[in-house]
Design a protein around this motif. Structure first.
Motif, PDB file in Angstrom:
ATOM      1  N   HIS A 134      10.778  24.798 -18.331  1.00 14.15           N
ATOM      2  CA  HIS A 134      11.297  26.103 -18.724  1.00 14.15           C
ATOM      3  C   HIS A 134      12.506  25.997 -19.636  1.00 14.15           C
ATOM      4  O   HIS A 134      12.831  26.932 -20.343  1.00 14.15           O
ATOM      5  CB  HIS A 134      11.679  26.917 -17.477  1.00 14.15           C
ATOM      6  CG  HIS A 134      10.506  27.277 -16.641  1.00 14.15           C
ATOM      7  ND1 HIS A 134      10.568  27.424 -15.283  1.00 14.15           N
ATOM      8  CD2 HIS A 134       9.219  27.512 -16.970  1.00 14.15           C
ATOM      9  CE1 HIS A 134       9.377  27.743 -14.813  1.00 14.15           C
ATOM     10  NE2 HIS A 134       8.548  27.795 -15.816  1.00 14.15           N
ATOM     11  N   GLN A 137      13.423  32.845 -17.059  1.00 17.25           N
ATOM     12  CA  GLN A 137      12.799  31.599 -17.505  1.00 17.25           C
ATOM     13  C   GLN A 137      13.172  31.211 -18.930  1.00 17.25           C
ATOM     14  O   GLN A 137      12.986  30.058 -19.325  1.00 17.25           O
ATOM     15  CB  GLN A 137      11.273  31.709 -17.396  1.00 17.25           C
ATOM     16  CG  GLN A 137      10.780  31.774 -15.955  1.00 17.25           C
ATOM     17  CD  GLN A 137       9.278  31.832 -15.870  1.00 17.25           C
ATOM     18  OE1 GLN A 137       8.651  32.758 -16.361  1.00 17.25           O
ATOM     19  NE2 GLN A 137       8.685  30.836 -15.237  1.00 17.25           N
ATOM     20  N   LYS A 169      10.249  36.715 -14.919  1.00 22.09           N
ATOM     21  CA  LYS A 169       9.179  37.343 -14.147  1.00 22.09           C
ATOM     22  C   LYS A 169       9.748  37.926 -12.865  1.00 22.09           C
ATOM     23  O   LYS A 169      10.763  37.443 -12.337  1.00 22.09           O
ATOM     24  CB  LYS A 169       8.079  36.331 -13.813  1.00 22.09           C
ATOM     25  CG  LYS A 169       7.384  35.768 -15.057  1.00 22.09           C
ATOM     26  CD  LYS A 169       6.136  35.004 -14.696  1.00 22.09           C
ATOM     27  CE  LYS A 169       5.457  34.479 -15.953  1.00 22.09           C
ATOM     28  NZ  LYS A 169       6.118  33.298 -16.482  1.00 22.09           N
ATOM     29  N   THR A 179       8.316  39.912  -9.039  1.00 23.66           N
ATOM     30  CA  THR A 179       7.191  40.345  -8.212  1.00 23.66           C
ATOM     31  C   THR A 179       7.417  41.731  -7.623  1.00 23.66           C
ATOM     32  O   THR A 179       6.641  42.181  -6.788  1.00 23.66           O
ATOM     33  CB  THR A 179       6.952  39.334  -7.069  1.00 23.66           C
ATOM     34  OG1 THR A 179       8.175  39.138  -6.360  1.00 23.66           O
ATOM     35  CG2 THR A 179       6.483  38.003  -7.627  1.00 23.66           C
ATOM     36  N   ARG A 192       3.021  40.167  -9.909  1.00 20.96           N
ATOM     37  CA  ARG A 192       3.936  39.522 -10.843  1.00 20.96           C
ATOM     38  C   ARG A 192       3.852  40.133 -12.240  1.00 20.96           C
ATOM     39  O   ARG A 192       2.788  40.214 -12.840  1.00 20.96           O
ATOM     40  CB  ARG A 192       3.635  38.021 -10.897  1.00 20.96           C
ATOM     41  CG  ARG A 192       4.630  37.207 -11.699  1.00 20.96           C
ATOM     42  CD  ARG A 192       4.345  35.715 -11.579  1.00 20.96           C
ATOM     43  NE  ARG A 192       3.003  35.357 -11.999  1.00 20.96           N
ATOM     44  CZ  ARG A 192       2.053  34.903 -11.184  1.00 20.96           C
ATOM     45  NH1 ARG A 192       2.295  34.724  -9.898  1.00 20.96           N
ATOM     46  NH2 ARG A 192       0.848  34.606 -11.642  1.00 20.96           N
ATOM     47  N   GLN A 241      -2.029  39.684 -12.028  1.00 24.91           N
ATOM     48  CA  GLN A 241      -0.696  39.169 -12.270  1.00 24.91           C
ATOM     49  C   GLN A 241      -0.620  38.460 -13.619  1.00 24.91           C
ATOM     50  O   GLN A 241      -1.610  37.910 -14.101  1.00 24.91           O
ATOM     51  CB  GLN A 241      -0.299  38.188 -11.154  1.00 24.91           C
ATOM     52  CG  GLN A 241      -0.295  38.804  -9.761  1.00 24.91           C
ATOM     53  CD  GLN A 241       0.410  37.926  -8.763  1.00 24.91           C
ATOM     54  OE1 GLN A 241       1.629  37.932  -8.707  1.00 24.91           O
ATOM     55  NE2 GLN A 241      -0.336  37.165  -7.983  1.00 24.91           N
ATOM     56  N   GLN A 278       1.609  32.254 -14.529  1.00 29.03           N
ATOM     57  CA  GLN A 278       2.811  31.593 -14.026  1.00 29.03           C
ATOM     58  C   GLN A 278       3.591  30.943 -15.160  1.00 29.03           C
ATOM     59  O   GLN A 278       4.814  30.851 -15.119  1.00 29.03           O
ATOM     60  CB  GLN A 278       2.426  30.512 -13.006  1.00 29.03           C
ATOM     61  CG  GLN A 278       1.974  31.042 -11.660  1.00 29.03           C
ATOM     62  CD  GLN A 278       3.151  31.279 -10.718  1.00 29.03           C
ATOM     63  OE1 GLN A 278       4.270  31.524 -11.159  1.00 29.03           O
ATOM     64  NE2 GLN A 278       2.882  31.229  -9.429  1.00 29.03           N
TER      65      GLN A 278
END
Length: 491
Positions: free
Chosen positions: A101, A309, A323, A325, A344, A370, A373
């Motif tokens: 990241h 991130q 991100k 949730t 997410r 979502q 990731q």
């Protein structure tokens, strides 16, 4: 002013060029792409193979180590016609995520154009250093001549390997040509306070130790090294929770802006939305390495996460991507959280200099699926249009994000690894456009993913992409492409 005019004269918005490195049979992980005042471009990456350039696969200092991964850097001329020099900074085979990241091979520019490097390496230490590599894993620091790749000085910031954290570190250079290093300490299985920090010539021990009260607790530290390679000051920002991770930091004047995520409040601060759950923070530290202020944000719902991130900067504003949730309240939100709790979403936010509170938040997600990731770090600021623009991975099932007015949306996705190009107004966060496009051909072949982009001058961007033969090998087989084209041709 004369110097700025000179550098501006080096800018040509109509340059076109393309540099590709790698055989396409091994893995290359692009890390950072920096445009330099001279008009040149410097790139860092992690490579699983020696890279062929100028007819050779040997770096200018013959520093490639025979290992799984090496950190590599190279400089492209201002005409974007060739690689001027390439060098390997050290072995990085201690375990690298496929999608880091933060740019864990850091490079920044000194006022005279020299390049400073900061990277965590293992393997054999290099010769002719101001201090030796003492442990299996140590931070490499170096100063290079931008034009020739000659090493001005190099050395190692050593640290007890039981306390080394393998990410959440980086480099910036301040107005005094000092290297401002961000690093992380791990409290270990038997937690204790870190009173040592980094070991480097003349660098004193931390003026404030870490907290170190929780097993494997991670905490952020800052160290400052002079441009001549002499340690000046270091300190921790103690935090009693676990973990604290940083994503990036920026140095503007005498202030250090630190962005990251943490489970609880830093010592002597308050406002964490839900203690013992990961939430985001913006901290402003001063020249004495103490907090001026820290702001926290994210959902207040339990068993949820909000995490930054990626961060970039332009025209007095930070752009933040992460991100969440669950939704979190903010008066500036134009596009609400999509779906029910624990669904997410991307969140996008902006904060101004001297503020630890974002002035706008926007969400980007779907009511039915979502967001992925992972995502590439591909956002930047473009001055000619005063906008933040970048690319994200779209929904895995090919569906479009919901909650966005249809008049702002163009394009479609038919093939695997779909992507979306976003443009946002810097003042309000309103989307200008949201364009969907394919990241691969039918069947998932010839995957192209933008990982970095940055403006070099007057709207012309330099972009770094990784290329992979198909979607099944995207995490193991790649080559790297750095390109630019006239500003008038940018979307």
């Amino acid at each position: 002013m004369l110097l700025n005019a000179y550098f501006d004269s080096l800018c040509d918005p109509n340059v076109r060029g393309n540099i590709r490195l790698g055989s396409g049979t091994k893995m290359i992980i692009p890390m950072s792409t920096k445009t330099l005042r001279s008009g040149k471009t410097v790139v860092t990456a992690i490579t699983e193979e020696p890279l062929v350039w100028n007819g050779t696969s040997d770096g200018i200092h013959a520093n490639h180590q025979n290992s799984t991964f090496n950190a590599v850097t190279f400089v492209i001329d201002r005409h974007f016609s060739k690689v001027l020099w390439l060098d390997y900074l050290g072995e990085m085979s201690y375990g690298i995520e496929d999608w880091p990241h933060d740019p864990i091979v850091s490079v920044e520019e000194f006022s005279n154009g020299d390049l400073g490097y900061f990277v965590l390496v293992n393997g054999t230490g290099r010769a002719s250093t101001i201090n030796g590599k003492q442990n299996n894993v140590s931070y490499y620091l170096g100063r290079y001549n931008q034009d020739t790749g000659a090493i001005v000085w190099q050395g190692y910031a050593n640290k007890d390997n039981t306390r080394i954290a393998l990410s959440s570190y980086g480099l910036k250079i301040n107005d005094r040509d000092e290297m401002v290093l961000r690093f992380t300490s791990n409290a270990g299985a038997t937690p204790s306070s870190d009173t040592v920090g980094l070991s480097f010539p003349s660098l004193p021990t931390p003026q404030t130790a870490s907290n170190g009260s929780v097993t494997n607790q991670t905490e952020v530290g800052i160290a400052i090294i002079s441009g001549d390679g002499e340690g000046k000051i270091q300190s921790f920002f103690p935090n009693p929770g676990n973990p604290t991770e940083t994503v990036d930091h920026f140095v503007i004047g005498d202030k250090i802006y630190i962005f990251g995520n943490t489970n609880t409040n830093f010592v002597s601060t308050s406002g964490h939305p839900f203690v013992n759950e990961l939430r985001s923070f913006i901290g402003i530290a001063n020249i004495n390495l103490t907090w001026d202020s820290v702001g926290y944000f994210g959902t207040s719902a339990s068993t949820s996460q909000t995490f930054i991130q990626y961060v970039t900067y332009g025209n007095g504003r930070f752009f933040i991507l992460g991100k969440s949730t669950n939704p979190f309240s903010n008066a500036g939100t134009l596009y609400p959280f999509e779906g029910l709790g624990l669904n997410r979403n991307y969140f996008l936010a902006s904060s101004a200099i001297n503020s630890t509170t974002p002035n706008w938040f926007q969400f980007l997600g779907s009511t039915t699926v979502q967001v992925p990731q992972i995502y590439p770090n591909a956002f930047t600021y473009r001055s000619t249009t005063d906008e933040f623009l970048g690319e994200l991975l779209a929904n895995d099932d090919g569906s479009q994000f919901t909650g966005i007015p249809s008049n702002l949306v163009t394009g479609s996705i038919q093939n695997p690894l779909g992507q979306v190009r976003a443009k946002l107004d810097t003042q309000t966060g309103q989307f200008k456009t949201l364009e969907y496009f394919n990241g691969s051909e039918a069947g998932g072949n010839n995957v192209t993913t933008l990982t970095n982009q940055t403006e070099i001058c007057r709207g012309r961007l330099v972009k770094t992409k990784f290329l992979s033969p198909n979607s099944s090998s995207v995490t193991s087989i790649r080559s790297l492409e750095v390109s630019t084209r006239p500003a008038s041709e940018e979307p």
